[in-house]
Design an enzyme around this catalytic site. Sequence first.
Site: not given
Length: 500
Positions: A258-259
């Site tokens: 998610d990063n």
Amino acid sequence: MTSALQKNRPGAAFPFDNSYVGLPPHFFAAQAPTAVAEPWLIKLNEALAAELGLDVEALRRDGAAIFSGNLVPEGAEPLAMAYAGHQFGGFSPQLGDGRAILLGEVVDRSGKRYDIQLKGAGPTPFSRRGDGRAAIGPVLREYIISEAMFALGIPATRALAAVTTGEPVYREEVLPGAVFTRVAASHIRVGTFQYFAARGDTDGVRALADYVIDRHYPALKEAENPYLALFDAVCERQAALIARWLHVGFIHGVMNTDNMTVSGETIDFGPCAFMDAYDPATVFSSIDQHGRYAYANQPGIGQWNLARLGETLLPLIDAEPDSAVDKANAVIKSYGERFQAHWLAGMLEKIGLAGEEDGDLDLVQALLSLMQAQGADFTLTFRRLSDLAGDDAAEPEFAASFREPDACGAWLTQWRERLSRDPQTASERAIAMRSVNPAFIPRNHRVEQAIEAAVDNGDFSLFEALLSVLSKPYEDQPGFAAYREPPKPSERVLATFCGT
């Protein structure tokens, strides 16, 4: 004091042209920011605002209210984005923007589209019992690091503004609250694709992929297999990006899926740090207790994350599952060679070579091994080598990078022999090396000093000084020589923490 949300007062401060909100409604949750008690504008990035075509004068006037979320600009359609993600290898099917709210998008003067997002603007449906707020320390850290990355020439999200809220946030201790305004090519992550794939929502994956192609890779619309071409393009951008991280000693610290953006920008600077003494096993993040995201592990983690992206795209790549897997595997297997090519090309530039010969990789590795064995500072060593390339009189200073100055003699002999076959003049080489070997990075102890002064005393002078120095990382800036130096033993930062 502003106590309630106001709407549409600032006119055209932001010429919004929103597109993500046009995707299916389950891609996001409409969510207005939560008003704060007494916002105060710490910093407005006026140069970036002008580049984006924003009304700088209006932002000077109303910036505290706008960037705190108290005043929603005309044309904004605030929302929190849905996404999932692997966090330290474990999959979470629903994460989403828990403290970030996308105000909307603007198109800059060159036609590029950017998101404007508030971080720390209050709870959202994805907050998972969190308060949706941010403390001032993490906000200042993200501002410093993102602008430093930009100045270093590394693709990254940008800092548009930082404000204090006049309200406390409650963590392990009570801290002043703040809101950070982030600008990004987009906030679409590998985890965004995973969100829909985990639900078996192939139509959602397709809609997202079509949107990403249209926004970030429009040339791929004409590709024979646009979705395979998309996967290939994202892998290429990430291979190049992570190589650039390693060239400056950057350690992201929390490389969860998610990063990782599909645009190829560095995002989320919570526990990130820059390496001082060279050690490939360096870890700063307090939550990375097993070194999953250590400096040298980042290329492999990048490949692992991209494999997760490939999995989500399989139904789009080919209707025949085995064929889809074969095609995606061919792309992911090429990542290692791509990364190595980008990394080696950059490292050769760092040691002053304009072309590549057999044996150059060994020369680079020999220097890195020497630096590790001798406790040499990563940034200073390469900057001093740049000076030595243009002036043999700089050799004592370069040698002083090592615990035993004589230890570098054999390597220097090999280096000079290799330079004798390089087409550049000494002057050309020194100039080229200084353009890729920074004199200044966001030294962890300097960042912490700036944060402590702001948190403890409301003093932002160190923050401003550090931003100024880091805006010109490749210039010598003689008046700021102290900012080049590594930390003293008592100043070393041993761990960094997530915040925004």
